[in-house]
Design a protein around this motif. Structure first.
Motif, short mmCIF file in Angstrom:
data_model
loop_
_atom_site.label_atom_id
_atom_site.label_comp_id
_atom_site.label_asym_id
_atom_site.label_seq_id
_atom_site.Cartn_x
_atom_site.Cartn_y
_atom_site.Cartn_z
N GLY A 126 45.60 35.04 51.81
CA GLY A 126 45.15 33.99 52.56
C GLY A 126 43.59 34.17 52.99
N LEU A 127 42.87 34.55 52.09
CA LEU A 127 41.35 34.78 52.50
C LEU A 127 40.53 33.85 51.68
CD1 LEU A 127 41.40 38.77 52.70
CD2 LEU A 127 41.34 36.99 54.51
N ALA A 128 41.19 33.28 50.74
CA ALA A 128 40.37 32.35 49.91
C ALA A 128 41.36 31.23 49.14
CB ALA A 128 39.34 32.81 48.75
N GLU A 129 40.61 30.35 48.76
CA GLU A 129 41.54 29.51 47.99
C GLU A 129 41.37 29.47 46.25
OE1 GLU A 129 40.79 25.38 49.27
OE2 GLU A 129 41.73 25.70 51.42
N ARG A 130 40.09 30.03 46.01
CA ARG A 130 39.75 30.20 44.60
C ARG A 130 40.12 31.85 44.10
NH1 ARG A 130 33.67 29.60 44.01
NH2 ARG A 130 33.73 30.81 45.65
N ASP A 131 40.73 31.87 42.94
CA ASP A 131 41.13 33.05 42.59
C ASP A 131 39.60 33.73 41.84
OD1 ASP A 131 40.17 32.07 39.86
OD2 ASP A 131 42.47 32.18 39.18
N ALA A 132 39.87 35.12 41.43
CA ALA A 132 38.83 35.81 40.81
C ALA A 132 38.08 35.08 39.80
CB ALA A 132 39.42 37.17 40.37
N TYR A 133 38.59 34.39 38.93
CA TYR A 133 37.80 33.95 37.79
C TYR A 133 36.96 32.80 38.15
CZ TYR A 133 41.15 36.60 34.61
OH TYR A 133 41.49 37.51 33.95
N ALA A 134 37.81 32.04 39.36
CA ALA A 134 36.67 30.99 39.63
C ALA A 134 35.51 31.25 40.47
CB ALA A 134 37.82 30.25 40.70
N MET A 135 35.54 32.55 40.72
CA MET A 135 34.39 33.15 41.63
C MET A 135 33.36 33.96 40.62
SD MET A 135 36.02 34.71 45.11
CE MET A 135 36.82 33.58 46.14
N GLY A 136 33.79 33.89 39.37
CA GLY A 136 32.94 34.71 38.36
C GLY A 136 33.22 36.16 38.09
N HIS A 137 34.40 36.52 38.34
CA HIS A 137 34.92 38.01 38.49
C HIS A 137 35.94 38.21 37.96
CE1 HIS A 137 31.51 39.25 41.47
NE2 HIS A 137 32.21 38.19 42.09
N MET A 138 36.01 38.87 36.48
CA MET A 138 37.15 39.40 35.82
C MET A 138 38.00 40.55 36.56
SD MET A 138 36.45 40.56 31.79
CE MET A 138 37.82 40.65 30.92
N PRO A 139 39.23 40.13 36.81
CA PRO A 139 39.79 41.09 37.53
C PRO A 139 40.06 42.37 36.80
CG PRO A 139 41.50 39.56 36.75
CD PRO A 139 39.83 39.22 36.53
N LEU A 140 40.45 43.53 37.30
CA LEU A 140 40.57 44.63 36.66
C LEU A 140 41.85 44.87 35.90
CD1 LEU A 140 38.92 47.32 39.15
CD2 LEU A 140 38.12 46.69 37.03
N SER A 141 42.91 44.44 36.47
CA SER A 141 44.43 44.57 36.10
C SER A 141 44.81 43.26 35.35
CB SER A 141 45.25 45.06 37.20
OG SER A 141 45.50 43.76 38.00
N GLY A 142 46.07 43.74 34.62
CA GLY A 142 46.67 42.41 33.88
C GLY A 142 46.49 42.44 32.58
N PRO A 143 46.98 41.86 31.72
CA PRO A 143 46.64 41.77 30.17
C PRO A 143 45.43 41.09 29.96
CG PRO A 143 48.23 40.00 31.05
CD PRO A 143 48.15 40.72 32.17
N TRP A 185 41.10 43.51 41.93
CA TRP A 185 42.16 44.15 40.95
C TRP A 185 42.83 43.28 40.27
CZ3 TRP A 185 43.01 48.79 38.96
CH2 TRP A 185 44.44 49.08 38.44
N THR A 186 43.44 42.33 41.13
CA THR A 186 44.20 41.08 40.78
C THR A 186 43.30 39.69 40.70
OG1 THR A 186 45.19 40.63 42.51
CG2 THR A 186 46.30 42.08 41.19
N ALA A 187 43.80 38.87 39.77
CA ALA A 187 43.01 37.48 39.99
C ALA A 187 43.32 36.73 41.16
CB ALA A 187 43.48 36.63 38.85
N ASN A 188 44.48 36.96 41.77
CA ASN A 188 44.84 36.05 42.94
C ASN A 188 44.76 36.75 44.12
OD1 ASN A 188 45.47 33.62 41.55
ND2 ASN A 188 47.36 34.63 41.02
N GLU A 189 44.02 38.07 44.06
CA GLU A 189 43.93 39.03 45.47
C GLU A 189 43.75 38.16 46.66
OE1 GLU A 189 41.19 42.72 45.91
OE2 GLU A 189 42.05 42.86 44.22
N LEU A 190 42.63 37.61 46.86
CA LEU A 190 42.30 36.82 47.96
C LEU A 190 43.06 35.63 48.23
CD1 LEU A 190 38.23 36.62 47.92
CD2 LEU A 190 39.67 38.48 48.79
N VAL A 191 43.65 34.79 47.21
CA VAL A 191 44.52 33.95 47.49
C VAL A 191 45.85 34.53 48.11
CG1 VAL A 191 45.78 32.02 46.50
CG2 VAL A 191 43.63 32.56 45.55
N GLU A 192 46.46 35.42 47.77
CA GLU A 192 47.71 35.98 47.83
C GLU A 192 47.57 36.64 49.64
OE1 GLU A 192 48.90 38.76 45.18
OE2 GLU A 192 49.68 37.19 43.72
#
Length: 212
Positions: free
Chosen positions: A143-160, A134-141
């Motif tokens: 505490g489940l990962a250090e990389r955000d969605a974009y770094a994993m190759g996934h466009m998040p659904l929400s946001g501008p 849903w958000t780019a920093n979902e896993l980071v926030e």
């Protein structure tokens, strides 16, 4: 196989007791990863056997009597277990029924929507597409990962810069797949799910069938 990620390939091991060889389509890079770095295909070959067929962008492959599949790059990162500089990134698939004219595009990992991908989505009757985060920093926030969605190759659904707005404009029936268990759209009465439902977009579920 659209990529060589563990969560996209490990299920093949459950099919090792098949009484016929498994017919597997993938890019050469995916085959290499699943033979050298993570020898899943080697293991399967010793159980039920494997019949591998090449599936590369720009090449149309016939499936049965009426279907054809056309692969295209969707970006993303190389699986963390892969060594070397030529690891596989993700592909999407456009599947066409030559008999009915129905077109399905499947892109479970989508880094961005470029002109080619937008054109494919636009001429499809149904699009099964990346709804991982849903958000780019979902896993980071969390505490489940250090990389955000974009770094994993996934466009998040929400946001501008999220994908949901673009999906809502598609003429095709659009279904979100590969939804991570941290994504709140999996909660039926969540505000995020209400936004998705209000956009006319479906959330995929086990056993879902679509007739084209």
């Amino acid at each position: 196989m659209t990529d060589a990620e563990i969560d996209h390939t490990a299920g093949l091991l459950l099919m090792r007791e098949s009484n016929v060889p498994l017919q597997i389509y993938s890019s050469q890079q995916v085959k290499n990863a699943l033979t050298v770095d993570y020898p899943l295909l080697t293991m399967l070959d010793r159980y039920c056997g494997v019949r591998w067929s090449r599936l590369e962008p720009g090449e149309t492959v016939a499936l049965g009597d009426t279907l054809e599949v056309d692969a295209f790059p969707t970006g993303g990162d190389v699986p963390l277990y892969v060594t070397g500089d030529d690891g596989p990134t993700a592909l999407g698939l456009t599947i066409t029924d030559r008999e009915t004219g129905g077109v399905l595009t499947y892109a479970p990992a989508l880094e961005a929507i470029d002109d080619d991908i937008g054109e494919r989505f636009g001429r499809s009757d149904c699009v099964f597409v990346d709804g991982t985060f849903w958000t780019a920093n979902e896993l980071v926030e969390l505490g489940l990962a250090e990389r955000d969605a974009y770094a994993m190759g996934h466009m998040p659904l929400s946001g501008p810069d999220g994908s949901l707005a673009a999906f809502g404009e598609l003429p095709a029936r659009t279904v979100l797949v590969h939804v991570n268990n941290t994504n709140p759209i999996l909660i039926d009465d969540s505000p995020e799910r209400a936004i998705v439902d209000g956009s006319g977009i479906d959330v995929g579920y086990d056993g879902m069938e679509v007739e084209l």
